[in-house]
Write an enzyme that holds these catalytic residues in place. Structure first.
Site, PDB file in Angstrom:
ATOM      1  N   TRP A 152       0.814  -1.227   0.000  1.00  0.00           N
ATOM      2  CA  TRP A 152       0.000   0.000   0.000  1.00  0.00           C
ATOM      3  C   TRP A 152       0.841   1.266   0.000  1.00  0.00           C
ATOM      4  CZ3 TRP A 152       2.007   2.343   4.118  1.00  0.00           C
ATOM      5  CH2 TRP A 152       2.576   1.514   5.092  1.00  0.00           C
ATOM      6  N   ALA A 178      -2.763  -4.175  -2.490  1.00  0.00           N
ATOM      7  CA  ALA A 178      -2.912  -4.260  -1.030  1.00  0.00           C
ATOM      8  C   ALA A 178      -4.343  -3.918  -0.626  1.00  0.00           C
ATOM      9  CB  ALA A 178      -1.941  -3.285  -0.368  1.00  0.00           C
ATOM     10  N   GLU A 252      10.719  -7.977  -3.854  1.00  0.00           N
ATOM     11  CA  GLU A 252      11.197  -6.674  -3.366  1.00  0.00           C
ATOM     12  C   GLU A 252      10.727  -6.581  -1.924  1.00  0.00           C
ATOM     13  OE1 GLU A 252      13.015  -4.535  -5.066  1.00  0.00           O
ATOM     14  OE2 GLU A 252      12.885  -5.463  -7.034  1.00  0.00           O
ATOM     15  N   LEU A 253      11.633  -6.790  -0.989  1.00  0.00           N
ATOM     16  CA  LEU A 253      11.204  -6.995   0.403  1.00  0.00           C
ATOM     17  C   LEU A 253      11.626  -5.847   1.313  1.00  0.00           C
ATOM     18  CD1 LEU A 253      12.016 -10.819   0.530  1.00  0.00           C
ATOM     19  CD2 LEU A 253       9.916  -9.669  -0.220  1.00  0.00           C
ATOM     20  N   CYS A 286      10.209   1.529   1.771  1.00  0.00           N
ATOM     21  CA  CYS A 286      11.167   0.435   1.970  1.00  0.00           C
ATOM     22  C   CYS A 286      12.606   0.951   1.969  1.00  0.00           C
ATOM     23  CB  CYS A 286      10.982  -0.629   0.898  1.00  0.00           C
ATOM     24  SG  CYS A 286      11.041   0.071  -0.734  1.00  0.00           S
ATOM     25  N   GLU A 380      12.754  -2.782  10.937  1.00  0.00           N
ATOM     26  CA  GLU A 380      12.238  -1.733  10.050  1.00  0.00           C
ATOM     27  C   GLU A 380      11.106  -0.991  10.768  1.00  0.00           C
ATOM     28  OE1 GLU A 380      10.444  -3.337   6.524  1.00  0.00           O
ATOM     29  OE2 GLU A 380      11.104  -1.647   5.307  1.00  0.00           O
TER      30      GLU A 380
END
Ligand code: NAP
Length: 477
Positions: A152, A178, A252-253, A286, A380
């Site tokens: 999102w 999302a 893509e984490l 991210c 994170e």
């Protein structure tokens, strides 16, 4: 004309806008207002989408790259002409301030622009043979129908960064957006349809049960690729499940970027960069700076400047022009940020700036004297909190950059070119911003190593993710 949010409530399956047995609500994180009741897709719609994608694939891969490029170009134009409405949709459904939303739409459109060009440049190769009577050719074919899952936090750009290269390569794409931001994705699909996009080349299936919706895609061998952007634990699960059908996988984490400021840095630019790297999208990026490491001698000056800039950030309604930091996306996100701040404080960190939490609005916060065992340095945060630590030597700075298991982005602020290269070569990160807090751009490879993922998006690397080389060996007789 722009669609109303209520017009964006149906799923887009096999080229038709459909109702489903159930719906789920999408609410504004700023006000809690109900924005739309959105189609809640299940395995039934997933199976229909798979059939449609498989059916359209041969025609779409055979369409000339010039035709695919032309459609992409029209899609980009349509997106740009609805930029304001798209930015407002994002502000309402996930709380991104309008000014940032407008920039995201330009960024999202830049991927379509890039891949509309690249579609025409999927060149093959010839390779010399040791046999006089043989010729070796390499062609590039689309991998096949693709299933994509997006988060999102960048509801438009995360979609176009995947869909544009897939469509350019000749792959039909089925998207699960999302749960917090399906309206932007459905808006993008409407614009694809209005631009003449072929039915079933881009389908959008919102769902409140991502696991049940995803299962048919993950298990079907005809879906040849999974592309996922989201958290590391979910990415690992999807990777494991894709093994049974040996799909191509891009992940893509999570990030967790270190932000290192050396004594020779330009502090005006470094503090501006720190504001961007930390507070863009309320820290919900991210590539957001997660922890700040300052060389001891410049720490007081950096802190003074940074604190002034943070104190002037406007927290508020994402639909107001002056707002720079909006609400966090949901209660779980807010609880995680609050928990990490509480953990840091319980271990001795001091709050230099902060304030009361109101609803989902978390005030921009600075933590100093953060001890090395504080969870916020490694986990994170995904929120507007900057923990600051000091270092003395380059060795200590390197150790800070190496802690944790993420490997997406790292930021270095130094005017010493030798140090910049030494660091960049020693740290395992997919993206290194040297005196640059905003390295992401359509033509460069975006992605991480270690626990931050597999594969790249953007540039020629992002297109290669959707292509398979086919080697043709020709005997001349
Ligand atoms: P998340 O929980 O992993 O969700 C991401 C997407 O995966 C959403 O669409 C979600 O659907 C879906 N999902 C959740 N569980 C699933 C399951 N069991 N099967 C299939 N799909 C599933 O991540 P998030 O917390 O929303 O997003 C933030 C994360 O994304 C952060 O870690 C951030 O760093 C990462 N991110 C990475 C990049 C990058 O490029 N590396 C870019 C942006 C964000 P629901 O919405 O329905 O839960």
């Amino acid at each position: 004309m722009d669609p109303s949010l209520a017009d964006l409530s149906q799923a887009f399956v096999a080229g038709s806008w459909i109702e489903t047995a159930r719906t789920f609500p999408v609410r504004s994180p700023a006000t809690g207002t109900l924005l739309a009741e959105v189609a809640d897709c299940s395995a039934k719609e997933a199976r229909a989408a798979i059939e449609a994608a498989v059916q359209i694939f041969p025609a779409w891969q055979s369409a000339t790259p010039y035709l695919r490029s032309d459609l992409l170009r029209k899609w980009r134009e349509a997106i740009l002409s609805h930029a304001e409405a798209l930015a407002r949709t994002m502000a309402q459904e996930m709380g991104k301030p309008l000014a940032e939303g407008r920039r995201e739409i330009l960024y999202a459109a830049s991927f379509i622009d890039w891949y509309a060009e690249e579609a025409k440049r999927i060149y093959g190769e010839t390779v010399p043979s040791q046999h006089p009577q043989k010729r070796i050719f390499v062609c590039y074919a689309p991998v096949g129908p693709v299933y994509g899952i997006t988060p999102w936090n960048f509801p438009a750009a995360m979609v176009t960064r995947k869909v544009a290269p897939a469509l350019a390569a000749g792959c039909p794409f089925v998207l699960k957006p999302a749960e917090e931001s399906p309206l932007t994705a459905l808006f993008l699909a409407k614009l694809w349809e209005e631009s003449g996009g072929w039915p079933a080349t881009f389908q959008v299936l919102p769902s409140s049960d991502p696991e049940a919706l995803s299962a048919p895609f993950l298990d079907d061998p005809r879906i040849r690729k999974l592309t996922f952007t989201g958290s590391t634990p979910i990415g690992k699960r999807l990777y494991a499940r894709s093994a049974a059908t040996l799909k191509r996988v891009s992940l893509e984490l999570g990030g967790g970027a270190p932000f290192l400021v050396f004594a020779d840095a330009d502090l005006g630019k470094a503090t501006d960069g720190a504001i961007t790297a930390k507070f863009r999208n309320g820290g919900q990026s991210c590539v957001a700076a997660n922890a700040f490491y300052l060389q001891k001698e410049i720490a007081p000056a950096f802190l003074r400047l940074f604190a002034e800039k943070v104190a002037s950030l406007r927290l508020g309604d994402p639909l107001e022009e002056a707002t720079q930091v909006g609400p966090l996306v949901n209660a779980q996100g807010l609880a995680k940020v609050a928990e990490l701040v509480a953990d840091g404080r319980s271990r001795g960190a001091k709050t230099l700036l902060g304030g009361p939490i109101r609803g989902l609005f978390f005030p921009p916060t600075l933590l100093t004297e953060v001890p090395p065992d504080a969870r916020i340095l490694e986990e994170e945060t995904f929120g507007p909190v900057a923990p600051l630590c000091l270092f003395e030597s380059e060795e200590e700075a390197l150790a800070a950059a190496l802690r944790g298991r993420a490997g997406l982005a790292a930021y270095l602020w130094t005017l010493d070119l030798g140090r910049a290269f030494r660091f960049a070569e020693e740290i395992p990160y997919g993206i290194v911003g040297v005196n640059d807090a905003l390295p992401s751009t359509a033509q460069a490879p975006f992605g991480g190593v270690r626990e931050s993922g597999l594969g790249r998006e953007g540039g020629k690397w992002g297109l290669a993710e959707y292509l398979e080389p086919q080697y043709l060996s020709l005997g001349l007789g």
